[in-house]
Design an enzyme around this catalytic site. Structure first.
Site: not given
Length: 139
Positions: A20, A28, A106, A128-130
Site C-alpha cells: 500500500h 516515455d 516536471h 510529458y508522457a509519464n
C-alpha cells in the site's frame, strides 16, 4: 507459460511486491531514471511500445489509489492528458474506487521517481508522457 495479463517477468514481479502506497512509474523514452531505481526498459524503437500500451497492461494488474502527473502535460500534450483522464476514469469503475489525481512540476516529478519501486520505460516520444502510480489495496 504464465496465463495472466503481464508476461514480462520483471513487471509481474514488481507489481506482485507492491505494498500500500508504494509507487511505480510508467514513462516515455526520455525521462531520466535515477541509478538507484530499478529500470525496466520496454522501449524497442520510437513509439514502440506506446506509453498507453504499457500503462494499459500495468493497470490491468495493479490496484491504483493515486496517479501523479506533471502539470506541464496539460499544455504540452493535451491529447494524451485527456486520454489519461479517460483511462483513469475507466480504471476507477473497474476497480470500484476513486483514484486521486495529483499534479506536480516536471522537476518535482523527476525527483519523486527516485522513491519508486521501479520505472517502466516505454518507447513513447511525446512530451510529458509519464505517470507515477501509487498502489492501493484490494480490500
Amino acid at each position: 507459460m504464465k496465463k495472466g495479463t503481464v508476461l514480462n517477468s520483471e513487471i509481474s514481479s514488481v507489481i506482485s511486491r507492491l505494498g500500500h502506497t508504494d509507487t511505480l512509474v510508467v514513462c516515455d523514452a526520455g525521462l531520466p531514471v535515477p541509478h538507484s531505481t530499478t529500470r525496466i526498459d520496454m522501449a524497442l524503437t520510437q513509439g514502440v511500445p506506446s506509453f498507453m500500451q504499457v500503462l494499459d497492461v500495468v493497470t490491468a494488474e495493479m490496484q491504483v489509489e493515486t496517479a501523479i502527473l506533471a502539470t506541464e502535460i496539460k499544455q504540452h500534450n493535451p491529447q494524451l492528458h485527456e486520454t489519461l483522464l479517460g483511462h483513469i476514469e475507466q480504471l476507477q469503475q473497474h476497480q470500484g474506487n476513486t483514484i486521486e489525481i495529483r499534479y506536480t512540476t516536471h522537476e518535482q516529478f523527476k525527483q519523486q521517481t527516485a522513491d519508486s519501486q521501479a520505472v517502466i520505460r516505454s518507447g513513447e516520444c511525446s512530451p510529458y508522457a509519464n505517470i507515477i502510480l501509487c498502489a492501493g489495496v484490494t480490500f
